[in-house]
Design an enzyme around this catalytic site. Sequence first.
Site, mmCIF file in Angstrom:
data_model
loop_
_atom_site.group_PDB
_atom_site.id
_atom_site.type_symbol
_atom_site.label_atom_id
_atom_site.label_comp_id
_atom_site.label_asym_id
_atom_site.label_seq_id
_atom_site.Cartn_x
_atom_site.Cartn_y
_atom_site.Cartn_z
ATOM 1 C CB SER A 262 -0.896 0.000 1.234
ATOM 2 O OG SER A 262 -0.102 0.283 2.364
ATOM 3 C CE LYS A 263 -1.523 7.673 -0.028
ATOM 4 N NZ LYS A 263 -0.747 8.564 0.849
ATOM 5 N NE ARG A 264 -2.398 3.514 5.232
ATOM 6 C CZ ARG A 264 -3.059 2.379 5.474
ATOM 7 N NH1 ARG A 264 -2.819 1.678 6.534
ATOM 8 N NH2 ARG A 264 -4.004 1.973 4.647
ATOM 9 N N GLY A 266 4.975 2.283 1.518
ATOM 10 C CA GLY A 266 6.028 3.078 0.896
ATOM 11 C C GLY A 266 6.509 4.159 1.855
#
Length: 507
Positions: A262-264, A266
Amino acid sequence: MQHPAKVRVRFAPSPTGGLHLGGVRTVLFNYLFAKKHGGQFILRIEDTDQTRYVEGAEQYIIDCLEWCGLIADEGPHVGGPFSPYRQSERKERYRPYAEQLVQAGHAYYAFDTAEELDKCRKEIPNFQYGHTYRNQMRNSLSLSETEVQQLIANGEPYVIRIKMPQDETVTFTDMIRGEVSFDTNLVDDKVLLKADGMPTYHLAVVVDDYLMDISHAFRGEEWLPSAPVHLLLWKYLGWEAAMPQWAHLPLILKPDGHGKLSKRDGDRLGFPVFAMNWLDQKTGDFTPGFRELGFLPEAFLNLLALLGWNNGTEQEIFSLAELIDQFSMERVSHAGAKFDFEKAKWFNAEWIKKVAPARLQDLIIGQMKQQGIELEDTVYLSRVIDLVKDRLVLLKDFWEQASFFFQAPEGYDLEAVKPKWTVEKAAFYASMMQGFKDLSSWESPDLEARFKAAAETAGMKVGELMLPFRVMLVGGKFGPAVFDIAALIGKDETINRIEKALKAFQS
Ligand code: GLU
């Protein structure tokens, strides 16, 4: 593999935010398949959920595809025979199909208010609007026809829901997963048309895949649970024969393999997950991208291609043309693919070595501009790039690796020099300045020969003299061959740097 008669594939993103690398991989696999079979790749914007619409997201997606070189043959930005390609502009086309489904008994009007639905969700554990409860709700299955007509005449808001059949198994053949079956009892009666007259994703995706003559639909695995609804819609609308062949692409997993990347993740692990920088206009959230970090699109596509696909050999470096030539859905795995940022950087370093010098130069000029550094497009720059490109992992590393070619070092790694600094060494470099001044040619081999000869005359070890010389020119213990550096920065600059460094080393 047999060539499909005609290939038309689509990437159908909702413009709700930045583009995750998994989204770009979906584009890539669609694109490769289309190009391999001489087909078309279509970009369709699925923006029917106005509440999730984010300003700028559509243009961002278009820019990402352009950066990657995955150029759509049809889309909102280029038009095409099936225009418009933005679903919000096709609003009027969906209702007749929803009504057709109601007439045929495969869908129904539902008048339940948001409050009523909330109450059900609160009071009934695992509430699903489906065969168990639909008769207790306010809809055209539970109400009389007169009541329904009355409600509509009164302007009561309603949605149209699909009536999922009871006790049926819906099956289709996924190009990656083979036969996949679903129990219809587990799927709720999804809304097809909303109260505002907009279709939901489920209706719009089926209608548009049909109207746009889509032959193959490849999308992320997260859409698999929606497949039974879509299959039934194709069937109920009488279009089964035209249904695209589907493939649900494997998930891209976190580096440890536990769950979807997920973006998180990253943010947490310090690497980008989006293709390009993304600034969310709604929330003000900024998410970094691969492009701005200094990835080459060639490397980005290459690494994405190998997240779930390989050509059956150990080969890892593929150009887009090679990918088009070699890609096949048969070799796409159904198991999730772990994302490894170190490996991603390796791809980038390889591509930096591989791309044409002129292109690399343009990319570096662009990247440096981002950092506020103006580099002229000169022969000098191309020689610098030639010397340092093997040391670059990201384009943005250029300045760190090459600033000393453009300006004298501002400080020195004295730790590296001072412990072994001697009066003899100081005398050696002082006379070396003179030796260099006398040289008529200023090529790297001549400099090296003169340096070595001088060391021999002085009875000193060349090995011990090289490091201080490097620190004088560069500031630290890094960079390409030291005589190549001296040759490129020129005679005056080399002598000036020796002079300046000698003062610093002695102080
Ligand atoms: N609009 C969906 C998305 O945002 C498309 C899924 C599909 O390809 O069917 O990804």
